[in-house]
Write a protein that holds these residues in place. Structure first.
Motif, PDB file in Angstrom:
ATOM      1  N   MET A   1      -9.300 -13.528  -2.801  1.00 54.95           N
ATOM      2  CA  MET A   1      -8.687 -12.369  -2.003  1.00 54.95           C
ATOM      3  C   MET A   1      -7.305 -12.512  -1.486  1.00 54.95           C
ATOM      4  N   VAL A   2      -6.712 -11.507  -1.370  1.00 53.58           N
ATOM      5  CA  VAL A   2      -5.311 -11.629  -1.152  1.00 53.58           C
ATOM      6  C   VAL A   2      -4.935 -10.874   0.050  1.00 53.58           C
ATOM      7  N   ALA A   3      -3.714 -11.117   0.681  1.00 58.12           N
ATOM      8  CA  ALA A   3      -3.164 -10.298   1.875  1.00 58.12           C
ATOM      9  C   ALA A   3      -1.588  -9.966   1.088  1.00 58.12           C
ATOM     10  N   LEU A   4      -1.311  -8.819   1.183  1.00 57.59           N
ATOM     11  CA  LEU A   4      -0.105  -8.576   0.747  1.00 57.59           C
ATOM     12  C   LEU A   4       1.060  -8.461   1.854  1.00 57.59           C
ATOM     13  N   ARG A   5       1.652  -9.423   1.864  1.00 60.37           N
ATOM     14  CA  ARG A   5       2.839  -9.371   3.121  1.00 60.37           C
ATOM     15  C   ARG A   5       3.891  -8.624   3.077  1.00 60.37           C
ATOM     16  N   TRP A   6       4.178  -8.023   4.552  1.00 59.67           N
ATOM     17  CA  TRP A   6       5.293  -7.205   4.460  1.00 59.67           C
ATOM     18  C   TRP A   6       6.498  -7.960   4.045  1.00 59.67           C
ATOM     19  N   GLY A   7       7.321  -7.080   3.205  1.00 59.39           N
ATOM     20  CA  GLY A   7       8.630  -7.773   2.942  1.00 59.39           C
ATOM     21  C   GLY A   7       8.469  -8.545   1.754  1.00 59.39           C
ATOM     22  N   THR A   8       7.525  -8.828   1.087  1.00 56.64           N
ATOM     23  CA  THR A   8       7.362  -9.196  -0.215  1.00 56.64           C
ATOM     24  C   THR A   8       7.511  -8.487  -1.328  1.00 56.64           C
ATOM     25  N   GLU A   9       7.828  -8.808  -2.744  1.00 62.81           N
ATOM     26  CA  GLU A   9       7.814  -8.179  -3.710  1.00 62.81           C
ATOM     27  C   GLU A   9       6.812  -7.386  -3.972  1.00 62.81           C
ATOM     28  N   GLU A  10       5.517  -8.151  -3.945  1.00 66.80           N
ATOM     29  CA  GLU A  10       4.425  -7.749  -4.170  1.00 66.80           C
ATOM     30  C   GLU A  10       3.864  -6.608  -3.262  1.00 66.80           C
ATOM     31  N   PHE A  11       4.053  -6.436  -2.149  1.00 63.38           N
ATOM     32  CA  PHE A  11       3.902  -5.668  -1.184  1.00 63.38           C
ATOM     33  C   PHE A  11       4.638  -4.362  -1.547  1.00 63.38           C
ATOM     34  N   THR A  12       5.924  -4.329  -1.839  1.00 64.00           N
ATOM     35  CA  THR A  12       6.632  -3.359  -2.373  1.00 64.00           C
ATOM     36  C   THR A  12       6.584  -2.800  -3.446  1.00 64.00           C
ATOM     37  N   GLN A  13       5.919  -3.456  -4.539  1.00 64.50           N
ATOM     38  CA  GLN A  13       5.305  -2.819  -5.652  1.00 64.50           C
ATOM     39  C   GLN A  13       4.204  -1.844  -5.754  1.00 64.50           C
ATOM     40  N   ILE A  14       3.305  -2.193  -4.676  1.00 66.53           N
ATOM     41  CA  ILE A  14       2.207  -1.619  -4.566  1.00 66.53           C
ATOM     42  C   ILE A  14       2.581  -0.181  -3.347  1.00 66.53           C
ATOM     43  N   PHE A  15       3.061  -0.738  -2.210  1.00 61.86           N
ATOM     44  CA  PHE A  15       3.179   0.115  -1.106  1.00 61.86           C
ATOM     45  C   PHE A  15       4.433   0.872  -1.284  1.00 61.86           C
ATOM     46  N   GLY A  16       5.384   0.445  -1.685  1.00 59.62           N
ATOM     47  CA  GLY A  16       6.772   0.926  -1.553  1.00 59.62           C
ATOM     48  C   GLY A  16       7.427   0.216  -0.383  1.00 59.62           C
ATOM     49  N   ALA A  17       8.797   0.834  -0.139  1.00 61.96           N
ATOM     50  CA  ALA A  17       9.614   0.202   0.762  1.00 61.96           C
ATOM     51  C   ALA A  17       9.207   1.049   2.275  1.00 61.96           C
ATOM     52  N   ASP A  18       8.814   2.074   2.141  1.00 64.78           N
ATOM     53  CA  ASP A  18       8.555   2.981   3.363  1.00 64.78           C
ATOM     54  C   ASP A  18       7.226   3.270   3.418  1.00 64.78           C
ATOM     55  N   VAL A  19       6.502   2.480   4.629  1.00 59.39           N
ATOM     56  CA  VAL A  19       5.137   2.709   4.636  1.00 59.39           C
ATOM     57  C   VAL A  19       4.510   3.820   5.590  1.00 59.39           C
ATOM     58  N   SER A  20       5.636   4.454   6.136  1.00 56.57           N
ATOM     59  CA  SER A  20       5.500   5.317   7.436  1.00 56.57           C
ATOM     60  C   SER A  20       4.224   6.245   7.188  1.00 56.57           C
ATOM     61  N   ASP A  21       4.255   6.896   5.747  1.00 55.43           N
ATOM     62  CA  ASP A  21       3.066   7.625   5.571  1.00 55.43           C
ATOM     63  C   ASP A  21       1.601   7.334   5.596  1.00 55.43           C
ATOM     64  N   LEU A  22       1.601   5.723   5.516  1.00 59.25           N
ATOM     65  CA  LEU A  22       0.389   5.084   5.462  1.00 59.25           C
ATOM     66  C   LEU A  22       0.033   4.779   6.957  1.00 59.25           C
ATOM     67  N   GLU A  23       1.035   4.815   7.816  1.00 62.28           N
ATOM     68  CA  GLU A  23       0.581   4.262   9.283  1.00 62.28           C
ATOM     69  C   GLU A  23      -0.156   5.332  10.041  1.00 62.28           C
ATOM     70  N   MET A  24      -0.128   6.515   9.913  1.00 61.46           N
ATOM     71  CA  MET A  24      -0.431   7.472  10.639  1.00 61.46           C
ATOM     72  C   MET A  24      -1.439   8.504  10.135  1.00 61.46           C
ATOM     73  N   PHE A  25      -2.647   8.807  10.491  1.00 64.58           N
ATOM     74  CA  PHE A  25      -3.544   9.681   9.522  1.00 64.58           C
ATOM     75  C   PHE A  25      -3.686  10.837  10.495  1.00 64.58           C
ATOM     76  N   ARG A  26      -3.394  12.024  10.232  1.00 64.32           N
ATOM     77  CA  ARG A  26      -3.544  13.502  10.907  1.00 64.32           C
ATOM     78  C   ARG A  26      -4.010  14.324   9.850  1.00 64.32           C
ATOM     79  N   SER A  27      -5.412  14.919  10.166  1.00 65.41           N
ATOM     80  CA  SER A  27      -5.811  15.800   9.335  1.00 65.41           C
ATOM     81  C   SER A  27      -5.206  17.113   9.160  1.00 65.41           C
ATOM     82  N   ARG A  28      -4.873  17.529   7.778  1.00 62.01           N
ATOM     83  CA  ARG A  28      -4.452  18.679   7.552  1.00 62.01           C
ATOM     84  C   ARG A  28      -5.345  19.953   7.667  1.00 62.01           C
TER      85      ARG A  28
END
Length: 663
Positions: A1-28
């Motif tokens: 099992m792995v942990a994708l660390r913030w700031g690494t290339e592996e993290f950015t490849q999957i989550f992108g550079a901007d993760v603000s959309d993943l930080e907060m859930f608000r139902s539409r």
């Protein structure tokens, strides 16, 4: 099992550079207040996006997409905080993680066929290997969600969207009603959540569900929201019931001196289902015409629709958990991810604690019925005879609805006539749950009352013997949890999961779990000398984990396990000599009817003939959890692929039902 660390290339490849959309859930989805406003004032529906089914379907689908992506972000990313130290996401699911996070965007208005396409998880491996963006359903299937479940979640999106649209559309035809009538109808259709918070669903996902799933203990997701003895609270135009303590509360439905229930920390998802149970509410006005007429000797409003009773008794009762669709669906996804074979998340579930909590929840409901509901009418008649009928506590009448929350009717008519029936108690785990109780035909007006039992005296022993509960019967919580515990033991013996879990995971903690911890230690010792150790992926082995006081990773490396996997393409399962036969089969997730009874047409409910047959009992043995009623069949019409997905899920459910029932 792995942990994708913030700031690494592996993290950015999957989550992108901007993760603000993943930080907060608000139902539409429309908030409770928006639904109320749209009900009373149709002119604002367009601005709220409530005038078209296509917009409602899009909002739900977007919620599921954003919520699933947020949960997976929590499970796979290490942001440098304390919780990040526990992150371990299976390497074999990284492709599915990427596919879900980067799944195709969902438009602001989608048709029923669009929903079918979005939640079609078939051929997930092939689609992912082809690269490019894929639909949400493909990603969900690739991270461990059963394909039929993905399809059924899509069906739930369609059903709920159609229900909301139909309710609001029908209201346009009744604009000449007086304000009081509109308010009463609104209460019956959109009753207040017990928290009086119009965005409770979003709050539960963001602040409760996500917090739980970043810990080593996922158990609270599948525990009742309330614990203790059942109590009732009178609300404006109704009553509400739940276990536990009451606290002071103030809102428009209860007034300045109102009360509310105190949550116990559980989310309320019934194990093995997508059904979230919360406060049981009765939307029958204790000072309205129907109930006042009953107190004067008229018809019992828990029965059929009459001149004095505007709808059948069963339609007055609602589980307010129905108003948390995002929490329920995302919690169900967590169940799917935890219960796949070899999943280390399976050991974040403390099964003994779940057993104890749900049994206590159901037992307390039956005790409440016996102590408060059975004797109520006799007390009322006595008080009325002494001229004090107006001062009687009404909780015992309305509290009959508690059975809707805990009950699963245990009997079926096996012979005789409707006037002189013969009844047989069905074997465990068969039972009629919620809406299915209407077909029981055991008591007068059961076709109209359902779980709102019309009790006016001490019921016969036959009646009481038929009052089964959801712990033992459909949806059979006990059986589901027993299978879950069997799976935990079996996977430790059959798979390499003992290498990837932590001793501090919930399943190994506490006196009740000592045997499972002992088995973990035994299997780890066996693994260190077995040829199977060479199939262990060290990238999935958690850091800072110990075995018998020594560093677990160090022991594996010392035994010859390669630091980098060289057998990734080989089978990772093993079958030891002391574990013969097939592994235990967990029942498939049962997707609940997403449309609350209060949102369905206000018509009398009829069950033709009132008889249940052995065939019907088998097919409907798990009731609402399978959700095989008319609403669901209509959804699959003209959609062969989607209908096939749903039918497959239902067929699997029926097969498991037959296998688990005694001969």
């Amino acid at each position: 099992m792995v942990a994708l660390r913030w700031g690494t290339e592996e993290f950015t490849q999957i989550f992108g550079a901007d993760v603000s959309d993943l930080e907060m859930f608000r139902s539409r989805l429309p908030s409770h207040q928006e639904l109320q406003n749209a009900w009373c004032d149709p002119s604002i529906r367009t601005s709220l996006g409530l005038d078209r089914f296509e917009a409602l379907a899009a909002r739900q689908s977007q919620d599921l997409s954003k919520g699933a992506r947020a949960l997976l972000f929590d499970l796979a990313s290490n942001l440098g905080n304390e919780a990040g130290k526990l992150v371990n996401f299976p390497m074999e699911k990284l492709a599915g993680l990427r596919a879900t996070i980067q799944s195709s965007p969902i438009a602001g208005a989608i048709s029923e066929n669009d929903v079918i396409a979005i939640f079609n998880g078939q051929d997930a491996d092939k689609a992912i290997k082809a690269a490019g963006k894929v639909a949400l359903g493909v990603g969900l299937a690739a991270v461990g969600t059963a394909i039929p479940v993905v399809g059924q979640i899509g069906a739930a999106v369609v059903a709920l969207g159609k229900a909301i649209y139909s309710i609001l559309d029908a209201q346009k035809k009744a604009l000449d009603q007086k304000e009081a009538a509109v308010r009463e109808a609104m209460y019956q259709t959109f009753p207040p959540l017990q928290t009086a918070d119009s965005v409770t669903d979003s709050g539960l996902v963001q602040n409760h569900l996500r917090a739980i799933l970043t810990s080593q203990d996922w158990t609270p997701v599948f525990l009742p929201r309330f614990q203790g003895e059942w109590v009732g609270i009178e609300r404006d135009k109704g009553f509400a019931f739940a276990p536990g303590k009451k606290t002071k509360w103030s809102d428009e439905f209860g007034g300045d001196k109102a009360e509310a229930f105190v949550p116990s920390g559980g989310v309320g998802l019934i194990p093995g289902t997508s059904i979230l149970t919360s406060v049981i509410q009765v939307n029958l006005d204790p000072r309205g015409h129907a109930f006042s007429n009953f107190l004067k000797g008229g018809d019992d409003p828990r029965g059929p629709m009459t001149a004095s009773n505007p709808m059948s008794g069963a339609q007055y009762v609602i589980d307010t958990g129905s108003f948390y669709p995002a929490t329920a669906r995302l919690g169900a996804l967590a169940w799917e991810w935890a219960t796949r074979t070899g999943s280390p998340y399976l050991y974040r579930l403390d099964v003994p604690r779940m057993h104890a909590a749900w049994k206590a929840y159901c037992d307390a409901g039956i005790d409440y019925l016996r102590e408060r509901v059975f004797p109520w009418y006799a007390k009322f008649l006595k008080a009325k005879a002494h001229g004090d009928g107006d001062n009687v506590n009404l909780e015992g009448f309305f509290g009959a609805a508690v059975y809707y929350g805990v009950g699963s009717w245990a009997c079926r008519q096996s012979g005789g006539t409707n006037f002189k029936p013969v009844f047989t108690k069905s074997p465990i785990p068969s039972g009629r749950y919620r809406e299915q109780i209407k077909a029981a035909n055991l008591y007068p007006n059961s076709a109209h009352s359902g779980g709102f039992l019309p009790i006016l005296s001490e019921p016969s022993q036959t009646f009481q013997n038929c009052m089964g509960t959801i712990y033992y019967r459909n949806p059979a919580i006990r059986d589901v949890l027993n299978k879950l515990q069997e799976r935990q033991r079996s996977d430790l013996r059959r798979t390499l999961v003992c290498a990837y879990v932590r001793r501090t995971d919930a399943a190994f903690v506490g006196e009740e779990n000592k045997a499972l911890l002992h088995l973990l230690n035994k299997q780890r010792a066996l693994l260190l000398t077995s040829e199977d150790r060479f199939y262990v992926n060290m990238l999935d082995v958690p850091e800072d984990e110990t075995h018998e006081g020594q560093d677990w990773r160090g022991l594996l490396l010392k035994s010859g396990v390669p630091a980098l996997p060289n057998n990734v393409s080989e089978p990772k399962k093993r079958l030891t000599a002391d574990e013969p036969g097939e592994p235990p089969e967990l029942p498939p997730l049962r997707v609940g009817d997403p449309v609350p009874a209060a949102w369905k047409p206000k018509v009398a409910t009829l069950v033709l003939g009132g008889l249940s047959t052995g065939q019907e009992d088998e097919a409907g043995g798990h009731g609402e959890a399978v959700a095989a009623g008319r609403d669901w069949r209509d959804l699959a019409t003209g959609a062969a692929a989607f209908g096939g997905l749903f039918a497959a899920g239902w067929a699997i459910s029926k097969r498991w039902s037959r296998k688990s029932a005694p001969e």
